[in-house]
Scaffold this active site. Structure first.
Site, PDB file in Angstrom:
ATOM      1  NE  ARG A  61      -4.193 -19.552   7.535  1.00  0.00           N
ATOM      2  CZ  ARG A  61      -3.462 -20.275   6.708  1.00  0.00           C
ATOM      3  NH1 ARG A  61      -3.683 -20.200   5.401  1.00  0.00           N
ATOM      4  NH2 ARG A  61      -2.495 -21.048   7.164  1.00  0.00           N
TER       5      ARG A  61
ATOM      6  CG  ASP B 260      -4.041 -14.615   5.578  1.00  0.00           C
ATOM      7  OD1 ASP B 260      -3.595 -14.187   4.489  1.00  0.00           O
ATOM      8  OD2 ASP B 260      -3.313 -15.150   6.428  1.00  0.00           O
TER       9      ASP B 260
ATOM     10  CE1 TYR C 189      -7.117 -19.539  16.713  1.00  0.00           C
ATOM     11  CE2 TYR C 189      -8.809 -21.227  16.916  1.00  0.00           C
ATOM     12  CZ  TYR C 189      -7.478 -20.867  16.794  1.00  0.00           C
ATOM     13  OH  TYR C 189      -6.512 -21.843  16.754  1.00  0.00           O
TER      14      TYR C 189
ATOM     15  CG  ASP D 202      -1.510 -18.370  10.188  1.00  0.00           C
ATOM     16  OD1 ASP D 202      -0.803 -19.387  10.208  1.00  0.00           O
ATOM     17  OD2 ASP D 202      -2.625 -18.331   9.650  1.00  0.00           O
TER      18      ASP D 202
END
Length: 311
Positions: A173, A81, A67, A39
């Site tokens: 997310r 998000d 992550y 993203d």
């Protein structure tokens, strides 16, 4: 043609497509592809394949990833998000650290995840985020994802900083959203940093300006990862000189036509085993698979451009 993989650090504000477009200008060639969308607000590791290495894009997209993320509890947004429109807020005052940790760790393993509307997945040929921007919501099917591990780094409610290792297709997310829903207060992802994709790590990644500097100094080869390095766990073999043409054209090869490189100690092969095949000049030809019944090797993916041999 430049062939190989660059471990790019995607900076905030760029799309993965932006990175590819900028690299085309930096290295001066069109044949470039990325290995999995990040993203625009996310940062971190984005392996980018150049030239013949673009054949690796799908393979690298399928690899496990790691992550670092910050989960913000008490806020639910349309994009899942922090950049999205707030849909509702929830009270987090009654939450305990132990309760939050237990909930988060409960997601380790396989779980059914519903892809978010703000994603690049397609329904009837149209990307979901395009439909979402039109105010439309369509039915999506859940899909199984694997959360390999979650390490909780810091808890300062309503925020939780954690490291997540997961399978392909996992939306971090959405994981944050789902945790918030289960806790009853809602949640969204506040920050995302991808630290690993397969063998590509954050500490080795380079920003676009750094790649540009290497290119201007004609030192791009120093940071370009060779294609065959992606298969370093496979045995390496060399095709005999008189059979090179067969290998170049992707023909089947008998056991007697190849010889293992010295570093490949084991001489026995098992059904379905892959090998890296080279010619006598050490050009990487491709990946071949062993078939026990016929005691032969069959091409799985070719990486050699025969035009390169003429230069």
């Amino acid at each position: 043609m430049i062939n190989g993989i660059l471990n790019i650090y995607k900076e905030k504000g760029y799309t993965s497509h932006d990175v590819v477009a900028k690299l085309r200008g930096i290295v001066g060639q069109k044949k470039i592809g990325h290995t999995g969308t990040l993203d625009p607000d996310a940062e971190g590791v984005l392996p980018v394949c150049l030239g013949r290495a673009t054949k690796l894009c799908d393979m690298l997209t399928d690899k496990n990833k790691t992550y670092e993320t910050i989960l913000l509890l008490g806020k639910t947004t349309d994009t899942q998000d922090i950049s999205g429109e707030v849909l509702k807020t929830g009270d987090t005052s009654a939450l305990t650290e132990e309760q939050v940790k237990n909930c988060i760790c409960g997601y380790i393993g396989e779980y059914d995840q519903l892809p978010p509307m703000y994603s690049a997945l397609k329904v009837n040929g149209k990307k979901l985020y395009e439909l979402a921007r039109e105010g439309k919501e369509v039915e999506r099917k859940t899909r199984k994802v694997q959360i390999l591990d979650i390490q909780i780094k810091e808890v300062k409610l309503p925020r939780v900083r954690m490291e997540v290792s997961c399978s392909k297709g996992t939306y971090i997310r959405t994981l944050c959203h789902d945790i918030g829903e289960e806790l009853g207060c809602g949640g969204c992802m506040e920050q995302l940093l991808r630290t690993r994709v397969s063998c590509f790590n954050l500490k080795d990644s380079l920003k676009l300006d750094e790649v540009r500097a290497y290119r201007e100094q004609e030192k791009l080869a120093e940071i370009l990862i060779p294609i065959d390095e992606m298969f370093s766990d496979k045995k390496a073999a060399i095709v005999m000189k008189k059979f090179e043409a067969l290998a170049y054209n992707g023909n089947e090869l008998k056991m007697s036509m190849i010889k293992l490189k010295e570093e490949a100690k084991a001489t026995e092969f098992v059904e379905g085993e892959q090998i890296r095949l080279y010619d006598q000049a050490q050009h990487f030809i491709g990946i071949f698979v062993y078939h026990e019944n016929e005691r032969k090797f069959v091409v799985e993916k070719m990486f050699l451009d025969q035009e390169e041999l003429k230069k």
